[in-house]
Design an enzyme around this catalytic site. Structure first.
Site, PDB file in Angstrom:
ATOM      1  CE1 TYR A   1      -3.028  -8.987  -3.010  1.00  0.00           C
ATOM      2  CE2 TYR A   1      -0.742  -8.745  -3.659  1.00  0.00           C
ATOM      3  CZ  TYR A   1      -1.762  -8.531  -2.754  1.00  0.00           C
ATOM      4  OH  TYR A   1      -1.503  -7.846  -1.600  1.00  0.00           O
TER       5      TYR A   1
ATOM      6  N   GLY B   1     -14.856 -17.396   3.752  1.00  0.00           N
ATOM      7  CA  GLY B   1     -13.974 -16.827   4.779  1.00  0.00           C
ATOM      8  C   GLY B   1     -14.091 -15.314   4.831  1.00  0.00           C
TER       9      GLY B   1
ATOM     10  N   GLY C   1      -6.170 -11.406  -8.947  1.00  0.00           N
ATOM     11  CA  GLY C   1      -6.474 -10.697  -7.696  1.00  0.00           C
ATOM     12  C   GLY C   1      -5.796  -9.345  -7.528  1.00  0.00           C
TER      13      GLY C   1
ATOM     14  CE  LYS D   1      -8.909  -5.908   5.786  1.00  0.00           C
ATOM     15  NZ  LYS D   1      -9.250  -6.412   4.449  1.00  0.00           N
TER      16      LYS D   1
ATOM     17  CB  SER E   1      -0.967  -0.002   1.184  1.00  0.00           C
ATOM     18  OG  SER E   1      -1.947  -0.987   0.984  1.00  0.00           O
TER      19      SER E   1
ATOM     20  CG  ASN F   1     -10.826  -1.484   3.229  1.00  0.00           C
ATOM     21  OD1 ASN F   1     -11.778  -0.699   3.220  1.00  0.00           O
ATOM     22  ND2 ASN F   1     -10.161  -1.794   2.144  1.00  0.00           N
TER      23      ASN F   1
ATOM     24  CG  ASP G   1     -11.150  -5.098   1.397  1.00  0.00           C
ATOM     25  OD1 ASP G   1     -10.166  -4.552   0.881  1.00  0.00           O
ATOM     26  OD2 ASP G   1     -11.185  -5.456   2.587  1.00  0.00           O
TER      27      ASP G   1
ATOM     28  CB  THR H   1      -4.582  -4.705   6.443  1.00  0.00           C
ATOM     29  OG1 THR H   1      -4.727  -5.986   5.828  1.00  0.00           O
ATOM     30  CG2 THR H   1      -3.191  -4.576   7.028  1.00  0.00           C
TER      31      THR H   1
HETATM   32  P1  ATR Z   1      -9.766 -15.188   4.054  1.00  0.00           P
HETATM   33  O1  ATR Z   1      -9.901 -14.202   5.171  1.00  0.00           O
HETATM   34  O2  ATR Z   1      -8.592 -14.912   3.146  1.00  0.00           O
HETATM   35  O3  ATR Z   1     -11.023 -15.418   3.278  1.00  0.00           O
HETATM   36  P2  ATR Z   1     -10.159 -17.479   5.760  1.00  0.00           P
HETATM   37  O4  ATR Z   1     -11.136 -16.680   6.509  1.00  0.00           O
HETATM   38  O5  ATR Z   1      -9.146 -18.277   6.503  1.00  0.00           O
HETATM   39  O6  ATR Z   1      -9.325 -16.565   4.759  1.00  0.00           O
HETATM   40  O7  ATR Z   1     -10.933 -18.433   4.753  1.00  0.00           O
HETATM   41  C1  ATR Z   1     -10.287 -19.342   3.960  1.00  0.00           C
HETATM   42  C2  ATR Z   1     -11.314 -19.948   2.983  1.00  0.00           C
HETATM   43  O8  ATR Z   1     -10.626 -20.880   2.153  1.00  0.00           O
HETATM   44  C3  ATR Z   1     -12.437 -20.704   3.667  1.00  0.00           C
HETATM   45  O9  ATR Z   1     -13.600 -20.571   2.883  1.00  0.00           O
HETATM   46  C4  ATR Z   1     -11.910 -22.138   3.621  1.00  0.00           C
HETATM   47  O10 ATR Z   1     -12.906 -23.136   3.675  1.00  0.00           O
HETATM   48  P3  ATR Z   1     -13.393 -23.747   5.120  1.00  0.00           P
HETATM   49  O11 ATR Z   1     -14.393 -22.751   5.657  1.00  0.00           O
HETATM   50  O12 ATR Z   1     -14.019 -25.036   4.780  1.00  0.00           O
HETATM   51  O13 ATR Z   1     -12.155 -23.864   5.973  1.00  0.00           O
HETATM   52  C5  ATR Z   1     -11.271 -22.150   2.272  1.00  0.00           C
HETATM   53  N1  ATR Z   1     -10.287 -23.221   2.089  1.00  0.00           N
HETATM   54  C6  ATR Z   1      -9.055 -23.300   2.654  1.00  0.00           C
HETATM   55  N2  ATR Z   1      -8.427 -24.426   2.235  1.00  0.00           N
HETATM   56  C7  ATR Z   1      -9.301 -25.088   1.403  1.00  0.00           C
HETATM   57  C8  ATR Z   1      -9.241 -26.304   0.641  1.00  0.00           C
HETATM   58  N3  ATR Z   1      -8.157 -27.085   0.646  1.00  0.00           N
HETATM   59  N4  ATR Z   1     -10.321 -26.633  -0.119  1.00  0.00           N
HETATM   60  C9  ATR Z   1     -11.420 -25.829  -0.147  1.00  0.00           C
HETATM   61  N5  ATR Z   1     -11.533 -24.683   0.549  1.00  0.00           N
HETATM   62  C10 ATR Z   1     -10.487 -24.307   1.309  1.00  0.00           C
END
Ligand code: ATR
Length: 283
Positions: free
Chosen positions: A226, A132, A247, A69, A20, A90, A105, A65
């Site tokens: 990204y 997530g 991304g 957040k 940033s 953010n 975002d 960040t």
């Molecule tokens: P972010 O803040 O970047 O979205 P996060 O909150 O940790 O990161 O979320 C990660 C996402 O990737 C979640 O949707 C996770 O799925 P789960 O809720 O089932 O954990 C998904 N994810 C991570 N590894 C995965 C995998 N091997 N296959 C499918 N989904 C995955």
């Protein structure tokens, strides 16, 4: 810099990886704004002090960040409607001592998708993978574009269901949770497939969240990751004939919106992208 220089920054923990500062300082140079943007490593237990410092020093704006957040909202005077619906801030704008929280975002993602891959989202069928932290803002912004459907799939079903349900009261929601096992059939229908999961992120660059051969060749494949700039999911979708959207654009345009909220000027998005790209290649 002189005694009129206006201050900006980003807070996070960790923060030294952040692009940033190079991006926003380039934007200030490009537009002739006498501004300065720095990165601050703020631990969670000192978040309140950091925001008090921002007020005391009269910063015009701040990006926020991970991991601040959500918690930062308690320290602000006003939360913009979009940020309230998403439940995270953010970008902070300091309006004469009043701190207003925004979330750029999701809208940054949508602006980049429209400018770089698909200008018309109304009437489109969109599939979002992952429920997530990154998914929520994107769902909110996509839903605001009047698509005909937004399907949400997550490896853990309960999270997809809960996230989709959480939108019912905040917006005319078209967000429908689907089971991971249904993905192949839904992909055959989807005009746009968005990966918000971490699958494919460096160092696991050969992984894909779904089999890209399930996508229609005329579909758009979009990935929030990204690093790498082109994930295996995007590369394989491209080989199938799909348009692809990486991304980096989301990162550029979340910063472009922040710049516009702070300065009232149109953001120099092309120069911002150039600066970030050259910071990756070390040129
Ligand atoms: P972010 O803040 O970047 O979205 P996060 O909150 O940790 O990161 O979320 C990660 C996402 O990737 C979640 O949707 C996770 O799925 P789960 O809720 O089932 O954990 C998904 N994810 C991570 N590894 C995965 C995998 N091997 N296959 C499918 N989904 C995955």
């Amino acid at each position: 810099m002189d005694s009129h220089t206006v201050l900006f920054g980003v807070i996070g923990d960790p923060i030294r990886h952040s692009r940033s500062p190079v991006m926003l300082n380039r934007a200030f140079r490009e537009t002739g704004v006498n501004g300065l943007y720095a990165a601050f490593h703020v631990k969670p237990e000192r978040l309140g002090e950091a925001i008090a410092g921002l007020r005391a020093f009269g910063f015009r704006g701040l990006n926020v960040t991970i991991p601040h957040k959500i918690e930062v909202m308690a320290h602000l005077d006003e939360i913009h409607e979009g940020a309230r619906a998403i439940g995270a801030v953010n970008t902070i704008v300091n309006e004469d001592g009043r701190l207003i929280g925004y979330n750029t975002d999701g809208i940054g993602y949508v602006r980049s998708l429209k400018e770089e891959a698909e200008p018309e989202l109304a009437g489109k069928k969109i599939l979002v993978l992952g429920a997530g932290g990154a998914s929520r803002g994107i769902l909110w912004a996509l839903n605001s574009e009047n698509p005909s459907a937004v399907w949400l799939a997550n490896r853990t079903w309960d999270k997809a269901r809960e996230l989709a349900e959480s939108f019912v009261e905040t917006q005319a929601s078209r967000i429908l949770p689907i089971r991971w096992e249904e993905l192949r059939d839904v992909c055959a229908e989807a005009d746009i497939v968005v990966n918000t999961t971490s699958v494919g992120m460096s160092p696991n660059v050969s992984e894909t969240p779904i089999d890209p051969s399930w996508l229609k060749p005329e579909a758009v494949a979009s990935d929030l990751i990204y690093n790498p700039l082109t994930t295996a999911f995007l590369q394989q979708a491209k080989e199938r004939g799909c348009r692809i959207h990486g991304g980096l654009g989301m990162f550029i345009y979340q910063g472009a919106y922040a710049f516009e909220y702070w300065t009232g000027l149109p953001a120099p998005a092309r120069a911002m992208r150039e600066e970030v790209l050259s910071s990756f290649t070390g040129k």
